[in-house]
Write a protein that holds these residues in place. Structure first.
Motif, PDB file in Angstrom:
ATOM      1  N   LEU A   2       0.821  -1.210   0.000  1.00  0.00           N
ATOM      2  CA  LEU A   2       0.000   0.000   0.000  1.00  0.00           C
ATOM      3  C   LEU A   2       0.854   1.258   0.000  1.00  0.00           C
ATOM      4  O   LEU A   2       0.357   2.345  -0.307  1.00  0.00           O
ATOM      5  CB  LEU A   2      -0.934  -0.010   1.217  1.00  0.00           C
ATOM      6  N   ASP A   3       2.129   1.130   0.352  1.00  0.00           N
ATOM      7  CA  ASP A   3       3.032   2.285   0.339  1.00  0.00           C
ATOM      8  C   ASP A   3       3.631   2.522  -1.041  1.00  0.00           C
ATOM      9  O   ASP A   3       4.295   3.534  -1.263  1.00  0.00           O
ATOM     10  CB  ASP A   3       4.171   2.085   1.351  1.00  0.00           C
ATOM     11  N   ALA A   4       3.443   1.595  -1.971  1.00  0.00           N
ATOM     12  CA  ALA A   4       4.026   1.730  -3.307  1.00  0.00           C
ATOM     13  C   ALA A   4       3.409   2.921  -4.022  1.00  0.00           C
ATOM     14  O   ALA A   4       2.188   3.031  -4.156  1.00  0.00           O
ATOM     15  CB  ALA A   4       3.797   0.453  -4.107  1.00  0.00           C
ATOM     16  N   LYS A   5       4.255   3.810  -4.503  1.00  0.00           N
ATOM     17  CA  LYS A   5       3.782   5.020  -5.184  1.00  0.00           C
ATOM     18  C   LYS A   5       3.787   4.875  -6.694  1.00  0.00           C
ATOM     19  O   LYS A   5       3.133   5.644  -7.397  1.00  0.00           O
ATOM     20  CB  LYS A   5       4.662   6.209  -4.790  1.00  0.00           C
ATOM     21  N   ASP A  33     -11.133  -1.119 -13.620  1.00  0.00           N
ATOM     22  CA  ASP A  33     -11.730  -0.630 -12.372  1.00  0.00           C
ATOM     23  C   ASP A  33     -10.747  -0.771 -11.212  1.00  0.00           C
ATOM     24  O   ASP A  33     -10.636   0.116 -10.356  1.00  0.00           O
ATOM     25  CB  ASP A  33     -13.016  -1.404 -12.059  1.00  0.00           C
ATOM     26  N   VAL A  34     -10.020  -1.891 -11.189  1.00  0.00           N
ATOM     27  CA  VAL A  34      -9.038  -2.110 -10.127  1.00  0.00           C
ATOM     28  C   VAL A  34      -7.897  -1.097 -10.234  1.00  0.00           C
ATOM     29  O   VAL A  34      -7.483  -0.491  -9.233  1.00  0.00           O
ATOM     30  CB  VAL A  34      -8.490  -3.552 -10.200  1.00  0.00           C
ATOM     31  N   LEU A  35      -7.390  -0.888 -11.447  1.00  0.00           N
ATOM     32  CA  LEU A  35      -6.267   0.038 -11.627  1.00  0.00           C
ATOM     33  C   LEU A  35      -6.695   1.474 -11.358  1.00  0.00           C
ATOM     34  O   LEU A  35      -5.908   2.277 -10.824  1.00  0.00           O
ATOM     35  CB  LEU A  35      -5.710  -0.099 -13.048  1.00  0.00           C
ATOM     36  N   ALA A  36      -7.921   1.817 -11.715  1.00  0.00           N
ATOM     37  CA  ALA A  36      -8.418   3.166 -11.431  1.00  0.00           C
ATOM     38  C   ALA A  36      -8.510   3.404  -9.927  1.00  0.00           C
ATOM     39  O   ALA A  36      -8.255   4.516  -9.456  1.00  0.00           O
ATOM     40  CB  ALA A  36      -9.775   3.369 -12.089  1.00  0.00           C
ATOM     41  N   ALA A  37      -8.860   2.367  -9.168  1.00  0.00           N
ATOM     42  CA  ALA A  37      -8.907   2.499  -7.709  1.00  0.00           C
ATOM     43  C   ALA A  37      -7.514   2.742  -7.139  1.00  0.00           C
ATOM     44  O   ALA A  37      -7.343   3.502  -6.178  1.00  0.00           O
ATOM     45  CB  ALA A  37      -9.528   1.239  -7.099  1.00  0.00           C
ATOM     46  N   VAL A  38      -6.505   2.116  -7.742  1.00  0.00           N
ATOM     47  CA  VAL A  38      -5.120   2.348  -7.316  1.00  0.00           C
ATOM     48  C   VAL A  38      -4.732   3.802  -7.597  1.00  0.00           C
ATOM     49  O   VAL A  38      -4.108   4.468  -6.756  1.00  0.00           O
ATOM     50  CB  VAL A  38      -4.164   1.380  -8.041  1.00  0.00           C
ATOM     51  N   ARG A  39      -5.103   4.297  -8.767  1.00  0.00           N
ATOM     52  CA  ARG A  39      -4.837   5.700  -9.092  1.00  0.00           C
ATOM     53  C   ARG A  39      -5.562   6.634  -8.131  1.00  0.00           C
ATOM     54  O   ARG A  39      -5.022   7.673  -7.736  1.00  0.00           O
ATOM     55  CB  ARG A  39      -5.263   5.992 -10.534  1.00  0.00           C
ATOM     56  N   ALA A  40      -6.765   6.283  -7.748  1.00  0.00           N
ATOM     57  CA  ALA A  40      -7.559   7.148  -6.871  1.00  0.00           C
ATOM     58  C   ALA A  40      -6.920   7.309  -5.495  1.00  0.00           C
ATOM     59  O   ALA A  40      -7.124   8.327  -4.826  1.00  0.00           O
ATOM     60  CB  ALA A  40      -8.973   6.588  -6.739  1.00  0.00           C
ATOM     61  N   ARG A  41      -6.144   6.312  -5.063  1.00  0.00           N
ATOM     62  CA  ARG A  41      -5.477   6.437  -3.760  1.00  0.00           C
ATOM     63  C   ARG A  41      -4.133   7.129  -3.870  1.00  0.00           C
ATOM     64  O   ARG A  41      -3.399   7.243  -2.886  1.00  0.00           O
ATOM     65  CB  ARG A  41      -5.346   5.074  -3.097  1.00  0.00           C
ATOM     66  N   GLY A  42      -3.790   7.581  -5.079  1.00  0.00           N
ATOM     67  CA  GLY A  42      -2.610   8.419  -5.241  1.00  0.00           C
ATOM     68  C   GLY A  42      -1.394   7.754  -5.841  1.00  0.00           C
ATOM     69  O   GLY A  42      -0.351   8.401  -5.993  1.00  0.00           O
ATOM     70  N   ALA A  43      -1.480   6.482  -6.212  1.00  0.00           N
ATOM     71  CA  ALA A  43      -0.336   5.797  -6.805  1.00  0.00           C
ATOM     72  C   ALA A  43      -0.367   5.921  -8.322  1.00  0.00           C
ATOM     73  O   ALA A  43      -1.433   6.040  -8.929  1.00  0.00           O
ATOM     74  CB  ALA A  43      -0.334   4.328  -6.400  1.00  0.00           C
ATOM     75  N   GLU A  44       0.812   5.896  -8.934  1.00  0.00           N
ATOM     76  CA  GLU A  44       0.921   5.896 -10.390  1.00  0.00           C
ATOM     77  C   GLU A  44       0.927   4.457 -10.888  1.00  0.00           C
ATOM     78  O   GLU A  44       1.437   3.563 -10.214  1.00  0.00           O
ATOM     79  CB  GLU A  44       2.206   6.597 -10.834  1.00  0.00           C
ATOM     80  N   VAL A  45       0.368   4.259 -12.087  1.00  0.00           N
ATOM     81  CA  VAL A  45       0.243   2.915 -12.640  1.00  0.00           C
ATOM     82  C   VAL A  45       0.774   2.899 -14.064  1.00  0.00           C
ATOM     83  O   VAL A  45       0.458   3.784 -14.870  1.00  0.00           O
ATOM     84  CB  VAL A  45      -1.226   2.440 -12.640  1.00  0.00           C
ATOM     85  N   VAL A  46       1.583   1.895 -14.363  1.00  0.00           N
ATOM     86  CA  VAL A  46       1.975   1.577 -15.735  1.00  0.00           C
ATOM     87  C   VAL A  46       1.433   0.185 -16.029  1.00  0.00           C
ATOM     88  O   VAL A  46       1.710  -0.757 -15.281  1.00  0.00           O
ATOM     89  CB  VAL A  46       3.502   1.596 -15.922  1.00  0.00           C
ATOM     90  N   LEU A  47       0.653   0.057 -17.089  1.00  0.00           N
ATOM     91  CA  LEU A  47       0.069  -1.223 -17.461  1.00  0.00           C
ATOM     92  C   LEU A  47       0.847  -1.818 -18.626  1.00  0.00           C
ATOM     93  O   LEU A  47       0.958  -1.200 -19.683  1.00  0.00           O
ATOM     94  CB  LEU A  47      -1.396  -1.045 -17.851  1.00  0.00           C
ATOM     95  N   VAL A  48       1.405  -3.004 -18.423  1.00  0.00           N
ATOM     96  CA  VAL A  48       2.043  -3.752 -19.511  1.00  0.00           C
ATOM     97  C   VAL A  48       1.054  -4.837 -19.919  1.00  0.00           C
ATOM     98  O   VAL A  48       0.788  -5.758 -19.156  1.00  0.00           O
ATOM     99  CB  VAL A  48       3.379  -4.370 -19.070  1.00  0.00           C
ATOM    100  N   LEU A 125       3.889   9.811 -17.089  1.00  0.00           N
ATOM    101  CA  LEU A 125       3.503   9.718 -15.681  1.00  0.00           C
ATOM    102  C   LEU A 125       3.403  11.100 -15.050  1.00  0.00           C
ATOM    103  O   LEU A 125       2.491  11.361 -14.254  1.00  0.00           O
ATOM    104  CB  LEU A 125       4.499   8.839 -14.927  1.00  0.00           C
ATOM    105  N   ASP A 126       4.319  11.990 -15.388  1.00  0.00           N
ATOM    106  CA  ASP A 126       4.258  13.361 -14.865  1.00  0.00           C
ATOM    107  C   ASP A 126       2.976  14.063 -15.280  1.00  0.00           C
ATOM    108  O   ASP A 126       2.454  14.920 -14.552  1.00  0.00           O
ATOM    109  CB  ASP A 126       5.470  14.169 -15.343  1.00  0.00           C
ATOM    110  N   LEU A 127       2.460  13.722 -16.465  1.00  0.00           N
ATOM    111  CA  LEU A 127       1.239  14.344 -16.975  1.00  0.00           C
ATOM    112  C   LEU A 127      -0.026  13.650 -16.478  1.00  0.00           C
ATOM    113  O   LEU A 127      -1.135  14.022 -16.870  1.00  0.00           O
ATOM    114  CB  LEU A 127       1.259  14.333 -18.511  1.00  0.00           C
ATOM    115  N   GLY A 128       0.141  12.635 -15.641  1.00  0.00           N
ATOM    116  CA  GLY A 128      -1.026  11.948 -15.095  1.00  0.00           C
ATOM    117  C   GLY A 128      -1.623  10.904 -16.012  1.00  0.00           C
ATOM    118  O   GLY A 128      -2.743  10.424 -15.777  1.00  0.00           O
ATOM    119  N   VAL A 129      -0.899  10.522 -17.052  1.00  0.00           N
ATOM    120  CA  VAL A 129      -1.387   9.549 -18.022  1.00  0.00           C
ATOM    121  C   VAL A 129      -1.096   8.128 -17.520  1.00  0.00           C
ATOM    122  O   VAL A 129      -0.103   7.896 -16.820  1.00  0.00           O
ATOM    123  CB  VAL A 129      -0.712   9.781 -19.395  1.00  0.00           C
TER     124      VAL A 129
END
Length: 365
Positions: A2-5, A33-48, A125-129
């Motif tokens: 949960l600490d992963a940013k 939906d799962v990845l969007a929830a991760v973004r909502a808690r403030g973490a950045e996501v890269v999907l491969v 990632l800096d642009l929030g994409v």
């Protein structure tokens, strides 16, 4: 967890498509939906994301993944657009923008390409994409067999300095044998090579549309954990629980320390173009003392390479001990073998007095 940013999530073809080929909209929506929830808690996501070839099967009327390279590339050409379109629509429901990033082996093995890919992903990632990364299967050759994107995901995790890599499969974790065989047990934690000693891995997949198996996932975990990035391996159905920090799947604990991206690139994202044969003294100097490789320590050369290419440095028994960027073309090396820097400067000119491989351009294997 949960600490992963910054989290890299890799999903395989069989977790996104139907057994007959084609994208399964419900599966994609659940993942997003799962990845969007991760973004909502403030973490950045890269999907491969794998799935381009599989997504192209049904529209082309193909019953299974074709064996021919041209047919695979055609399926990827049709499927990649469908795959990214689906991701774009699903992430848009959450107000998130996606960016497509297609990579080939060259993009993670050639230094200039690697640097450009790193900068592009960092800017997105800096642009929030949310970057959606896949192999460029349409023009790839052997890259299509790159390991079902598992190894690519580990390299991307290093490239973006991720805090966590999550590998989603159609199997809920790493078992000590085929999970379909009675009596096999899932490993909850892997803390080093000793924990893998009795594990028998193989190509395990239900849908028949992917290319990888547990072998490639374990290899990806080794690459990431060796660079200080913990890995969670579980099924796509467990994605929500895994990213919420619950104890599901197999946790590969970090075994190494974070290293400069340049050295990670050299160690894990390069294919050697040749071999430099070292005497025992040169091996000790390179491995134990962290010294540069001098021509005096050379005993032979193999391969066809140019200055700046990655080469393996091998001991007298032929075992690779290091990898580095060579400062000479292969055709020049035989004239250097066993000679001191002073001799080379005197006989061939000042340009030949430089080291063969500088220690800053070298990583111990």
């Amino acid at each position: 967890m949960l600490d992963a940013k910054r989290i890299v999530v890799k999903v395989g073809s069989s977790s996104l498509t139907t057994a007959a080929g084609g994208i399964d909209p419900a599966r994609v929506r659940r993942l997003v939906d799962v990845l969007a929830a991760v973004r909502a808690r403030g973490a950045e996501v890269v999907l491969v994301s794998s799935g381009a070839i599989a997504a192209g099967l049904s529209p082309l009327g193909l019953a299974r993944r074709p064996r021919g390279l041209a047919a695979q590339q055609a399926a990827a050409s049709v499927g990649q657009g469908l795959l990214v379109h689906r991701y774009t629509e699903e992430f848009a429901r959450h107000g998130l923008v996606t960016g497509q990033v297609l990579l080939t082996v060259d993009d993670v093995t050639r230094r200039a390409h690697y640097r450009n890919a790193h900068q592009t992903l960092a800017q997105l990632l800096d642009l929030g994409v949310v970057p959606v990364v896949n192999e460029n299967d349409t023009v790839a050759t052997h890259e299509i067999r790159f390991g079902d994107n598992d190894r690519l995901a580990a390299l991307v995790a290093q490239m973006v300095h991720a805090d966590l890599l999550v590998l989603l499969s159609d199997v809920d974790g790493l078992y000590d044998g085929n999970p379909a065989t009675p009596g096999t047990t899932m490993l909850s934690d892997v803390r080093g090579e000793a924990d893998l000693a009795d594990v028998k891995t193989g190509s395990i997949g239900a849908a028949g549309v992917g290319t990888g198996g547990m072998v490639t996932k374990v290899e990806a975990a080794r690459i990431a954990t060796g660079a200080g990035i913990p890995v969670v391996l579980t099924s796509a159905d467990n994605a929500s629980a895994a990213l919420a920090g619950e104890r599901v799947g197999t946790h590969f604990h970090a075994t190494g320390k974070r290293r400069p991206t340049r050295l990670l690139w050299l160690a894990h994202a390069t294919e050697p173009k040749g071999r430099l044969e070292l005497d025992a003294g040169a091996v000790r100097a390179v491995v134990s003392r962290g010294a540069s490789l001098l021509a005096a320590g050379l005993t032979g050369v193999e391969g066809n390479f140019e200055a700046g290419d990655p080469v393996d440095l091998v001991d007298p028994d032929g075992r690779p001990v290091a990898r580095g960027l060579v400062n000479f073309d292969a055709a020049e090396v035989p004239a250097l073998v066993g000679r001191s820097s002073r001799q080379l400067r005197d006989d061939l000119g000042p340009g030949y007095g430089r080291v063969v491989v500088h220690r800053d351009d070298m990583v111990i294997l």
